[in-house]
Motif scaffolding. Structure first.
Motif, PDB file in Angstrom:
ATOM      1  N   ILE A   1       0.724  -1.154  -0.136  1.00 56.33           N
ATOM      2  CA  ILE A   1       0.186  -0.034   0.409  1.00 56.33           C
ATOM      3  C   ILE A   1       0.692   1.281  -0.340  1.00 56.33           C
ATOM      4  CG2 ILE A   1      -1.775   1.550   1.368  1.00 56.33           C
ATOM      5  CD1 ILE A   1      -2.646  -1.164   2.790  1.00 56.33           C
ATOM      6  N   ARG A   2       2.215   0.905   1.312  1.00 53.55           N
ATOM      7  CA  ARG A   2       2.440   2.793   0.554  1.00 53.55           C
ATOM      8  C   ARG A   2       3.104   2.822  -0.884  1.00 53.55           C
ATOM      9  NH1 ARG A   2       4.204   1.040   5.982  1.00 53.55           N
ATOM     10  NH2 ARG A   2       5.457  -0.967   5.475  1.00 53.55           N
ATOM     11  N   ARG A   3       3.643   1.254  -0.666  1.00 58.72           N
ATOM     12  CA  ARG A   3       4.449   2.052  -2.380  1.00 58.72           C
ATOM     13  C   ARG A   3       3.079   2.283  -3.084  1.00 58.72           C
ATOM     14  NH1 ARG A   3       5.602  -3.992  -2.844  1.00 58.72           N
ATOM     15  NH2 ARG A   3       5.093  -3.743  -5.708  1.00 58.72           N
ATOM     16  N   ALA A   4       1.769   1.766  -3.352  1.00 59.77           N
ATOM     17  CA  ALA A   4       0.596   2.196  -4.223  1.00 59.77           C
ATOM     18  C   ALA A   4       0.379   3.970  -4.297  1.00 59.77           C
ATOM     19  CB  ALA A   4      -0.491   1.403  -4.082  1.00 59.77           C
ATOM     20  N   ARG A   5       0.629   4.677  -2.653  1.00 64.32           N
ATOM     21  CA  ARG A   5       0.805   5.595  -2.561  1.00 64.32           C
ATOM     22  C   ARG A   5       2.056   6.368  -2.988  1.00 64.32           C
ATOM     23  NH1 ARG A   5      -1.612   4.632   3.859  1.00 64.32           N
ATOM     24  NH2 ARG A   5      -3.766   4.510   3.415  1.00 64.32           N
ATOM     25  N   ALA A   6       2.858   5.984  -2.648  1.00 64.92           N
ATOM     26  CA  ALA A   6       4.026   6.876  -3.596  1.00 64.92           C
ATOM     27  C   ALA A   6       4.151   7.094  -4.973  1.00 64.92           C
ATOM     28  CB  ALA A   6       5.462   5.715  -3.823  1.00 64.92           C
ATOM     29  N   ALA A   7       3.282   6.384  -6.278  1.00 65.55           N
ATOM     30  CA  ALA A   7       3.266   5.626  -7.585  1.00 65.55           C
ATOM     31  C   ALA A   7       2.466   6.759  -7.081  1.00 65.55           C
ATOM     32  CB  ALA A   7       2.982   4.261  -7.838  1.00 65.55           C
ATOM     33  N   ARG A   8       1.073   6.856  -6.906  1.00 63.05           N
ATOM     34  CA  ARG A   8      -0.316   8.158  -6.637  1.00 63.05           C
ATOM     35  C   ARG A   8       0.207   9.113  -6.867  1.00 63.05           C
ATOM     36  NH1 ARG A   8      -5.139   7.448  -2.001  1.00 63.05           N
ATOM     37  NH2 ARG A   8      -3.241   7.968  -1.269  1.00 63.05           N
ATOM     38  N   ASP A   9       1.282   9.681  -5.339  1.00 67.61           N
ATOM     39  CA  ASP A   9       2.013  11.000  -5.418  1.00 67.61           C
ATOM     40  C   ASP A   9       2.423  10.926  -6.146  1.00 67.61           C
ATOM     41  OD1 ASP A   9      -0.076  11.248  -3.157  1.00 67.61           O
ATOM     42  OD2 ASP A   9       2.193  10.401  -1.796  1.00 67.61           O
TER      43      ASP A   9
ATOM     44  N   ASN B   1       0.341  -1.765 -11.030  1.00 67.67           N
ATOM     45  CA  ASN B   1       1.789  -3.053  -9.991  1.00 67.67           C
ATOM     46  C   ASN B   1       1.839  -2.991  -8.363  1.00 67.67           C
ATOM     47  OD1 ASN B   1       3.144  -3.479 -12.660  1.00 67.67           O
ATOM     48  ND2 ASN B   1       5.034  -1.531 -12.283  1.00 67.67           N
ATOM     49  N   ALA B   2       1.188  -2.355  -7.939  1.00 69.14           N
ATOM     50  CA  ALA B   2       1.081  -2.503  -6.468  1.00 69.14           C
ATOM     51  C   ALA B   2      -0.068  -3.308  -6.333  1.00 69.14           C
ATOM     52  CB  ALA B   2       1.003  -0.997  -5.997  1.00 69.14           C
ATOM     53  N   ASN B   3      -1.112  -2.322  -6.778  1.00 69.99           N
ATOM     54  CA  ASN B   3      -2.155  -3.507  -6.975  1.00 69.99           C
ATOM     55  C   ASN B   3      -2.637  -4.859  -7.283  1.00 69.99           C
ATOM     56  OD1 ASN B   3      -5.674  -3.029  -6.748  1.00 69.99           O
ATOM     57  ND2 ASN B   3      -5.541  -3.297  -9.124  1.00 69.99           N
TER      58      ASN B   3
ATOM     59  N   TYR C   1      -9.217   3.255  -5.085  1.00 71.00           N
ATOM     60  CA  TYR C   1      -8.893   2.003  -4.670  1.00 71.00           C
ATOM     61  C   TYR C   1      -7.381   1.724  -3.838  1.00 71.00           C
ATOM     62  CZ  TYR C   1     -12.266   0.544  -8.021  1.00 71.00           C
ATOM     63  OH  TYR C   1     -13.556   0.191  -8.735  1.00 71.00           O
ATOM     64  N   VAL C   2      -6.987   2.381  -4.075  1.00 67.00           N
ATOM     65  CA  VAL C   2      -5.463   1.767  -3.095  1.00 67.00           C
ATOM     66  C   VAL C   2      -5.919   2.728  -1.396  1.00 67.00           C
ATOM     67  CG1 VAL C   2      -3.416   3.640  -2.326  1.00 67.00           C
ATOM     68  CG2 VAL C   2      -3.898   3.430  -4.767  1.00 67.00           C
ATOM     69  N   ASP C   3      -6.470   3.800  -1.403  1.00 68.58           N
ATOM     70  CA  ASP C   3      -7.421   3.471  -0.178  1.00 68.58           C
ATOM     71  C   ASP C   3      -8.258   2.228   0.343  1.00 68.58           C
ATOM     72  OD1 ASP C   3      -5.820   6.000   0.748  1.00 68.58           O
ATOM     73  OD2 ASP C   3      -7.410   7.337   0.191  1.00 68.58           O
ATOM     74  N   ARG C   4      -8.655   1.421  -0.447  1.00 65.40           N
ATOM     75  CA  ARG C   4      -9.792   0.634  -0.120  1.00 65.40           C
ATOM     76  C   ARG C   4      -8.834  -0.421   0.158  1.00 65.40           C
ATOM     77  NH1 ARG C   4     -15.474   0.922  -3.362  1.00 65.40           N
ATOM     78  NH2 ARG C   4     -15.596  -0.448  -1.207  1.00 65.40           N
ATOM     79  N   ASN C   5      -7.775  -0.775  -0.503  1.00 62.53           N
ATOM     80  CA  ASN C   5      -7.296  -2.021  -0.568  1.00 62.53           C
ATOM     81  C   ASN C   5      -6.221  -1.316   1.094  1.00 62.53           C
ATOM     82  OD1 ASN C   5      -6.717  -2.489  -2.231  1.00 62.53           O
ATOM     83  ND2 ASN C   5      -5.497  -1.913  -3.521  1.00 62.53           N
ATOM     84  N   ALA C   6      -6.564   0.285   1.682  1.00 66.08           N
ATOM     85  CA  ALA C   6      -5.188   0.266   3.457  1.00 66.08           C
ATOM     86  C   ALA C   6      -6.778   0.254   4.377  1.00 66.08           C
ATOM     87  CB  ALA C   6      -5.320   1.598   3.056  1.00 66.08           C
ATOM     88  N   GLN C   7      -7.982  -0.113   3.483  1.00 64.08           N
ATOM     89  CA  GLN C   7      -9.135   0.142   4.729  1.00 64.08           C
ATOM     90  C   GLN C   7      -8.840  -1.855   4.395  1.00 64.08           C
ATOM     91  OE1 GLN C   7     -10.688   1.426   6.639  1.00 64.08           O
ATOM     92  NE2 GLN C   7     -12.952   0.454   7.052  1.00 64.08           N
ATOM     93  N   LEU C   8      -9.245  -2.357   4.005  1.00 58.93           N
ATOM     94  CA  LEU C   8      -9.077  -3.800   4.018  1.00 58.93           C
ATOM     95  C   LEU C   8      -8.384  -4.610   5.090  1.00 58.93           C
ATOM     96  CD1 LEU C   8     -10.270  -6.585   3.106  1.00 58.93           C
ATOM     97  CD2 LEU C   8      -8.545  -6.428   1.489  1.00 58.93           C
ATOM     98  N   VAL C   9      -6.983  -4.030   5.373  1.00 54.40           N
ATOM     99  CA  VAL C   9      -5.640  -4.677   5.676  1.00 54.40           C
ATOM    100  C   VAL C   9      -6.019  -3.761   6.869  1.00 54.40           C
ATOM    101  CG1 VAL C   9      -3.783  -3.907   6.392  1.00 54.40           C
ATOM    102  CG2 VAL C   9      -4.079  -4.817   4.158  1.00 54.40           C
ATOM    103  N   LYS C  10      -6.658  -2.662   7.363  1.00 55.13           N
ATOM    104  CA  LYS C  10      -7.209  -2.549   8.816  1.00 55.13           C
ATOM    105  C   LYS C  10      -8.326  -3.532   8.980  1.00 55.13           C
ATOM    106  CE  LYS C  10      -9.201   1.823  11.156  1.00 55.13           C
ATOM    107  NZ  LYS C  10     -10.155   2.812  11.300  1.00 55.13           N
TER     108      LYS C  10
ATOM    109  N   GLU D   1     -16.522  -5.548   2.108  1.00 55.83           N
ATOM    110  CA  GLU D   1     -16.526  -4.382   1.459  1.00 55.83           C
ATOM    111  C   GLU D   1     -15.391  -4.982   0.231  1.00 55.83           C
ATOM    112  OE1 GLU D   1     -13.714  -2.629   4.543  1.00 55.83           O
ATOM    113  OE2 GLU D   1     -15.662  -2.015   5.754  1.00 55.83           O
ATOM    114  N   LEU D   2     -15.190  -6.035   0.484  1.00 54.38           N
ATOM    115  CA  LEU D   2     -14.267  -6.363  -1.244  1.00 54.38           C
ATOM    116  C   LEU D   2     -15.160  -6.658  -1.732  1.00 54.38           C
ATOM    117  CD1 LEU D   2     -11.705  -6.942  -2.489  1.00 54.38           C
ATOM    118  CD2 LEU D   2     -11.174  -9.158  -1.183  1.00 54.38           C
ATOM    119  N   ARG D   3     -16.366  -7.230  -1.984  1.00 54.80           N
ATOM    120  CA  ARG D   3     -17.154  -8.103  -2.786  1.00 54.80           C
ATOM    121  C   ARG D   3     -17.553  -6.693  -3.208  1.00 54.80           C
ATOM    122  NH1 ARG D   3     -18.821 -11.940   0.932  1.00 54.80           N
ATOM    123  NH2 ARG D   3     -20.097 -10.866   2.253  1.00 54.80           N
ATOM    124  N   GLU D   4     -18.083  -5.692  -2.307  1.00 52.36           N
ATOM    125  CA  GLU D   4     -18.430  -4.829  -2.926  1.00 52.36           C
ATOM    126  C   GLU D   4     -17.399  -3.816  -4.211  1.00 52.36           C
ATOM    127  OE1 GLU D   4     -20.063  -1.956   0.539  1.00 52.36           O
ATOM    128  OE2 GLU D   4     -21.248  -2.494   0.906  1.00 52.36           O
ATOM    129  N   TYR D   5     -16.050  -3.794  -3.525  1.00 51.28           N
ATOM    130  CA  TYR D   5     -14.898  -3.358  -3.447  1.00 51.28           C
ATOM    131  C   TYR D   5     -15.344  -3.963  -5.609  1.00 51.28           C
ATOM    132  CZ  TYR D   5      -9.866  -3.302  -4.312  1.00 51.28           C
ATOM    133  OH  TYR D   5      -8.062  -3.127  -4.925  1.00 51.28           O
TER     134      TYR D   5
END
Length: 222
Positions: A116-124, A133-135, A179-188, A201-205
Motif C-alpha cells: 500500500i505504501r508503494r501504491a501511495r507513492a506511485a499515486r503521489d 503493479n502495486a494493485n 482503490y489504494v485507500d480501499r486496500n488500506a481499509q481492507l488491511v485495517k 467490503e471487498l465484494r463491494e470493491y
C-alpha cells in the motif's frame, strides 16, 4: 520406457515454465495487448524449440491470454466485456473467501501495508503503471492468505488477464487511485479481526471495479 516417460514429464515441465514466464511478463506489463509473439525470438531467448513454445501458446490461448490468428501468428489478447465479466466471477469467488477464512500473520499484514505504501507513492508521483503493479501485488497477497498453491496459480492467470484489461483504462488514469485507500481499509479490517466486514467490503470493491471497467469498455464499443 522409463526414459520416455521422463522425457515427456520434462517436456511438460518446460512447457509449463514457458507459459509461466510469458504470463509473468504480461502481468508485469512487459507485453501489451495486440503485441505479436515472435516464435523465432522467443524460442531463441528462452532456449527452447518452437514446438515446445507452440504448446505453451496453446496453454495461454486456453486462458484467453493470447489469441491465435490464422496465417498471422500469435498475439497478446485484448480482453473485452465478456472476458471482464468472467474475470470478476472468479475474483468474487476467491478473494472475499480468502479474507473471510484467512488468518493472516502480522508479517503478512505488514507486507500488505508495504504494498500500500508503494501504491501511495506511485499515486503521489502520478505513475499509473506503478499503481497497477502495486494493485496486482496486493491482490496476489490477498489470495495467498488461503495458503493454497492451486488458487495462487489460478490467480496468476487471472491477474495476467487483468493487466491486459488495465491497458483499456489508459484513458482513465484515475481508475487505480480510488482503490489504494480501499486496500488500506481492507488491511485495517483484517488487523482488527473483522474478517466478515473485510469480505463484504471487498465484494463491494470488486463490484465497483467491474462496473467501472464494463462502463468504459462498453462506451468504447459504441
Amino acid at each position: 520406457m522409463s526414459t520416455e516417460v521422463e522425457q515427456q514429464a520434462e517436456h511438460a515441465h518446460t512447457t509449463a515454465w514457458i507459459a509461466s514466464v510469458l504470463r509473468a511478463r504480461i502481468a508485469a506489463g512487459q507485453l501489451t495487448p495486440g503485441s505479436k509473439l515472435s516464435e523465432q525470438s522467443l524460442s531463441a531467448s528462452l532456449g527452447v524449440s518452437r514446438n515446445t513454445l507452440r504448446q505453451a501458446f496453446t496453454t495461454l490461448a486456453g486462458e484467453s491470454i493470447v489469441t491465435r490468428i490464422p496465417n498471422r501468428g500469435v498475439f497478446v489478447a485484448a480482453p473485452g466485456v465478456e472476458e471482464v465479466r468472467e474475470i470478476y466471477r472468479v475474483r468474487r469467488t476467491i478473494e472475499p473467501a480468502a479474507v473471510l477464512w484467512g488468518r493472516p500473520s502480522t508479517e503478512e499484514l505488514d507486507a500488505m501495508e508495504d504494498i500500500i505504501r508503494r501504491a501511495r507513492a506511485a499515486r503521489d508521483a502520478g505513475s499509473v503503471p506503478d499503481m497497477a503493479n502495486a494493485n496486482q501485488a496486493f491482490h496476489e497477497a490477498v489470495v495467498a492468505l488461503t495458503g493454497s498453491g492451486s488458487l495462487r496459480e489460478l490467480m496468476d492467470r487471472v491477474l495476467a488477464e487483468m493487466r491486459l484489461v488495465f491497458h483499456a483504462m489508459a484513458s482513465a488514469p484515475d481508475f487505480h487511485t480510488y482503490y489504494v485507500d480501499r486496500n488500506a481499509q481492507l488491511v485495517k479490517r483484517l488487523r482488527a479481526g473483522e474478517n466478515e466486514l473485510a469480505a463484504a467490503e471487498l465484494r463491494e470493491y470488486l463490484d465497483a471495479a467491474e462496473a467501472e471497467l464494463l462502463a468504459h469498455l462498453e462506451g468504447d464499443a459504441r
